[in-house]
Design an enzyme around this catalytic site. Structure first.
Site, PDB file in Angstrom:
ATOM      1  N   GLU A  40       0.870  -1.162   0.000  1.00  0.00           N
ATOM      2  CA  GLU A  40       0.000   0.000   0.000  1.00  0.00           C
ATOM      3  C   GLU A  40       0.916   1.223   0.000  1.00  0.00           C
ATOM      4  O   GLU A  40       1.812   1.312   0.844  1.00  0.00           O
ATOM      5  CB  GLU A  40      -0.877  -0.015   1.255  1.00  0.00           C
ATOM      6  CG  GLU A  40      -1.901   1.088   1.230  1.00  0.00           C
ATOM      7  CD  GLU A  40      -2.758   1.146   2.494  1.00  0.00           C
ATOM      8  OE1 GLU A  40      -2.759   0.190   3.283  1.00  0.00           O
ATOM      9  OE2 GLU A  40      -3.418   2.194   2.664  1.00  0.00           O
ATOM     10  N   ARG A 266       5.154 -13.153   9.588  1.00  0.00           N
ATOM     11  CA  ARG A 266       5.802 -11.894   9.260  1.00  0.00           C
ATOM     12  C   ARG A 266       7.137 -11.799   9.996  1.00  0.00           C
ATOM     13  O   ARG A 266       7.402 -12.532  10.937  1.00  0.00           O
ATOM     14  CB  ARG A 266       4.901 -10.723   9.623  1.00  0.00           C
ATOM     15  CG  ARG A 266       4.632 -10.587  11.118  1.00  0.00           C
ATOM     16  CD  ARG A 266       3.536  -9.586  11.433  1.00  0.00           C
ATOM     17  NE  ARG A 266       3.925  -8.220  11.163  1.00  0.00           N
ATOM     18  CZ  ARG A 266       3.377  -7.465  10.202  1.00  0.00           C
ATOM     19  NH1 ARG A 266       2.425  -7.935   9.436  1.00  0.00           N
ATOM     20  NH2 ARG A 266       3.778  -6.231  10.024  1.00  0.00           N
ATOM     21  N   LYS A 276       4.266   0.711   9.404  1.00  0.00           N
ATOM     22  CA  LYS A 276       4.442   1.975   8.689  1.00  0.00           C
ATOM     23  C   LYS A 276       3.809   3.132   9.451  1.00  0.00           C
ATOM     24  O   LYS A 276       4.309   4.243   9.443  1.00  0.00           O
ATOM     25  CB  LYS A 276       3.816   1.871   7.297  1.00  0.00           C
ATOM     26  CG  LYS A 276       4.703   1.166   6.306  1.00  0.00           C
ATOM     27  CD  LYS A 276       4.092   1.184   4.922  1.00  0.00           C
ATOM     28  CE  LYS A 276       3.040   0.127   4.779  1.00  0.00           C
ATOM     29  NZ  LYS A 276       2.563  -0.046   3.403  1.00  0.00           N
TER      30      LYS A 276
HETATM   31  P1  ATP Z   1       2.712  -2.307   8.013  1.00  0.00           P
HETATM   32  O1  ATP Z   1       2.026  -3.207   8.987  1.00  0.00           O
HETATM   33  O2  ATP Z   1       4.146  -2.090   8.271  1.00  0.00           O
HETATM   34  O3  ATP Z   1       1.994  -1.035   7.798  1.00  0.00           O
HETATM   35  P2  ATP Z   1       1.481  -3.494   5.831  1.00  0.00           P
HETATM   36  O4  ATP Z   1       1.286  -4.955   5.880  1.00  0.00           O
HETATM   37  O5  ATP Z   1       0.318  -2.645   6.084  1.00  0.00           O
HETATM   38  O6  ATP Z   1       2.724  -3.113   6.685  1.00  0.00           O
HETATM   39  P3  ATP Z   1       1.602  -3.414   3.038  1.00  0.00           P
HETATM   40  O7  ATP Z   1       2.027  -2.305   2.168  1.00  0.00           O
HETATM   41  O8  ATP Z   1       0.187  -3.794   3.054  1.00  0.00           O
HETATM   42  O9  ATP Z   1       2.084  -3.045   4.468  1.00  0.00           O
HETATM   43  O10 ATP Z   1       2.516  -4.685   2.801  1.00  0.00           O
HETATM   44  C1  ATP Z   1       2.849  -5.187   1.538  1.00  0.00           C
HETATM   45  C2  ATP Z   1       3.225  -6.624   1.674  1.00  0.00           C
HETATM   46  O11 ATP Z   1       4.308  -6.774   2.566  1.00  0.00           O
HETATM   47  C3  ATP Z   1       2.076  -7.441   2.233  1.00  0.00           C
HETATM   48  O12 ATP Z   1       1.957  -8.607   1.458  1.00  0.00           O
HETATM   49  C4  ATP Z   1       2.490  -7.751   3.625  1.00  0.00           C
HETATM   50  O13 ATP Z   1       1.996  -8.994   4.043  1.00  0.00           O
HETATM   51  C5  ATP Z   1       4.019  -7.757   3.529  1.00  0.00           C
HETATM   52  N1  ATP Z   1       4.606  -7.402   4.813  1.00  0.00           N
HETATM   53  C6  ATP Z   1       4.369  -6.293   5.539  1.00  0.00           C
HETATM   54  N2  ATP Z   1       5.035  -6.325   6.702  1.00  0.00           N
HETATM   55  C7  ATP Z   1       5.717  -7.506   6.717  1.00  0.00           C
HETATM   56  C8  ATP Z   1       6.587  -8.131   7.651  1.00  0.00           C
HETATM   57  N3  ATP Z   1       6.902  -7.569   8.815  1.00  0.00           N
HETATM   58  N4  ATP Z   1       7.107  -9.342   7.326  1.00  0.00           N
HETATM   59  C9  ATP Z   1       6.819  -9.909   6.149  1.00  0.00           C
HETATM   60  N5  ATP Z   1       6.003  -9.377   5.229  1.00  0.00           N
HETATM   61  C10 ATP Z   1       5.455  -8.180   5.496  1.00  0.00           C
HETATM   62 MG    MG Z   2      -1.390  -3.686   4.910  1.00  0.00          MG
END
Ligand code: ATP
Ligand code: MG
Length: 566
Positions: A40, A266, A276
């Site tokens: 995102e 994760r 984020k």
């Molecule tokens: P955050 O929780 O940091 O805001 P998010 O999951 O909302 O992260 P996205 O932009 O939706 O951020 O993530 C893009 C991809 O990265 C998704 O497929 C998510 O599952 C993966 N991802 C995010 N954080 C992790 C993590 N800590 N370990 C592994 N994969 C991750």
């Molecule tokens: Mg997300």
């Protein structure tokens, strides 16, 4: 510990996702896997995303498939083009390439809208007039079923008409939503008539004001995967429940392709925060210099700190892919970059806390060019010359006025080896009368020991680094420590994680003294300052001829190596 995972052949066994991919390939079900990385664009990528990038792009590379970069941009109020640009740059820097497969969920808004109408037409979605709060109250709990919305039995015609009016802007923000008609008593709470569309007037970074309704993540994600013919949709464990809805949407719409969602654990790391939203707080509230602050575990922060793409990839490989949540210590990441830089980083001498040494018997005005190796274990990295003169700087803590017996560095009457130079013996030192601070150390050198060995074979244990005082380049060096003082800064929901910020996470040292050759070091150059660690030239703060250095990581075994006379 990682070694145990290796098989006799030295190849690691496949993780559970690669086992599935390999099996699907063998069975001919998916000869070429198609994966996607779906960020995102509401912030910069962090080390957790690197794990997902390495997994998705890695699989595509290893199995002859492809990986799409898809921006999941369904939340216009938080998304910005600058994030899109940084994410693209970060994925490329990590060494991956989406080729022509760059997509935006917003590109599918028209088709998603059509799918929504289709759900309404088969009586699987309805317009609900409850407020967000009321919907929450109707949802029930883990032990109690939810209650039906009073609008659940609206006719298909009425739903279609209302949904179109939602799209056309006839209703205020938040006044109505489109919901899937599934089961208000489902044991999976997410399946209790989830919201598919909401009304929101916001400027979208790509579609501008075209839409005032936006699809929710769960509706968008599965259909985007489907439209792109994704074979394996890999996501983190918190999406396990969402899988029911993912499958429901695709099954209900009888789509021609149905990607398989697989969840993995994760990446969590100690002494940092990974979301984020929290990283954004650190940036916006000025706790760090920006998203690329070298203390941040963002990709851009790690890059500016001096981490190599290879070290991040090898870190991701080492931690592996599993199904169980775990915490990884910072030292694992630090080791990965140390291993990489140990191979590649040229060695130089830099004094972080300078103390003047005067060699009383060295001719005034004489300058010798001494030969130093750029990498003692790798002669192919060549040699350089280092000026030597009567006045030098050494590290302040390499001298002690009253050293204990086991102190093998400089002290009154003691002899040490100057790296690539001579053996010197301390004869006296000058002190500031009021503070007692040592201001200079006087030594004599043995002219027969050029290169560091005594012809009479006498043993000198300690070797210290130095720079010639009149030639040295004075510069700023940033030393970093972890950003938080506790292992799990965001563990307690009732305490603001920012109270745990380490106020000493950056120590800025001015007037460090380094070899003159470093005046020309380009931004992002990575070096080992012997005995002090690996450093990089900061790309944001350095000026031509005036490098600012970031310490990437300390050396683990600096002493062991030098004392063996490496
Ligand atoms: P955050 O929780 O940091 O805001 P998010 O999951 O909302 O992260 P996205 O932009 O939706 O951020 O993530 C893009 C991809 O990265 C998704 O497929 C998510 O599952 C993966 N991802 C995010 N954080 C992790 C993590 N800590 N370990 C592994 N994969 C991750
Ligand atoms: Mg997300």
């Amino acid at each position: 510990m990682m070694k145990e995972l290796e098989t006799d052949s030295g190849a690691k066994p496949l993780d559970f996702i690669r086992q599935i991919i390999a099996q699907d390939q063998k069975d001919g079900k998916h000869p070429a896997p198609t994966t996607r990385f779906p960020p995102e664009p509401n912030g910069f990528l962090h080390i957790g995303h690197a794990k997902s990038i390495c997994l998705n792009f890695g699989i595509a590379r290893e199995y002859g498939g492809r990986c799409h970069l898809r921006f999941d941009d369904t939340n216009p109020s938080k998304e910005e083009t600058k994030y899109v640009d940084s994410i693209k740059a970060d994925v490329q820097w990590l060494g991956f390439n989406w080729q022509e497969h760059l997509y935006f969920a917003s590109d599918y808004f028209d088709r998603l809208y059509e799918f929504a109408e289709q759900l309404i037409r088969i009586n699987k979605a309805y317009v609900c007039d409850l407020s967000a709060d009321e919907i929450r109250r109707h949802r029930g709990t883990l032990t109690e079923a939810g209650t039906d919305s009073p609008n659940r039995d609206r006719s298909i015609e009425e739903n279609l008409a209302l949904f179109r009016r939602m799209r056309d802007g006839d209703f205020p923000d938040g006044s109505r939503v489109l919901r899937a008609k599934i089961d208000m008593a489902s044991p999976v709470i997410l399946m209790r008539d989830p919201v598919l569309y909401r009304i929101l007037r916001a400027d979208h970074h790509r579609t501008g004001n075209k839409w005032c309704i936006y699809p929710m993540y769960d509706f968008t994600h599965c259909l985007s995967d489907m439209l792109e013919n994704i074979t394996h949709s890999l996501c983190t464990l918190e999406f396990q429940d969402n899988r029911s809805l993912y499958d429901w949407v695709l099954e209900t719409l009888e789509t021609p392709c149905h990607p398989r969602q697989i969840e993995f654990a994760r990446l969590n790391m100690t002494y940092t925060v990974m979301s984020k939203r929290k990283l954004l707080q650190l940036v916006e509230e000025g706790f760090v210099e920006g998203w690329d602050d070298p203390r941040m575990l963002t990709i851009s922060g790690l890059r500016r700190r001096g981490y190599t793409p290879k070290s991040i990839r090898s870190f991701c490989e080492q931690i592996g892919i599993g199904k169980k949540e775990s915490w990884i210590d910072m030292s694992v990441l630090e080791n990965a970059v140390r291993e990489d830089l140990n191979e590649t980083a040229p060695r130089v001498m830099g004094v972080l806390d300078p103390l003047k040494v005067i060699i009383d018997n060295y001719p005034e005005g004489l300058v010798e060019e001494l030969v130093a190796q750029n990498h003692p274990q790798k002669p192919e990295l060549g040699i350089r010359s280092v000026p030597f003169s009567r006045e030098l700087y050494i590290e302040r803590d390499d001298f002690m006025a009253e050293p204990p017996r086991k102190f093998f560095r400089l002290g009154p009457g003691r002899e040490v080896r100057l790296r690539y130079g001579y053996l010197i013996t301390c004869v006296s030192f000058d002190q500031d009368e009021s503070s007692g601070m040592v201001t200079a150390v006087h030594c004599t050198y043995d002219p027969d020991t050029k290169g560091g060995n005594a012809p009479d074979g006498r043993k000198v244990k300690g070797t210290i680094h130095w720079v010639s005082a009149p030639h040295a380049l004075s510069c700023t060096v940033n030393l970093y420590d972890r950003l938080f003082t506790v292992e799990h800064p965001d563990a307690d929901k009732d305490v603001d994680f920012k109270v745990h910020i380490n106020r000493d996470s950056r120590i800025k040292k001015e007037n460090c003294m380094v070899e003159p050759s470093l005046a020309g070091a380009e931004p992002a150059t990575r070096l080992q300052f012997e005995r002090q660690g690996y450093f990089s030239v900061d790309s944001a703060q350095s000026l031509p001829g005036k490098p600012v250095f970031n310490r990437i990581v300390t050396l683990r075994d600096s002493w062991a190596k030098i004392e063996k006379g490496a």
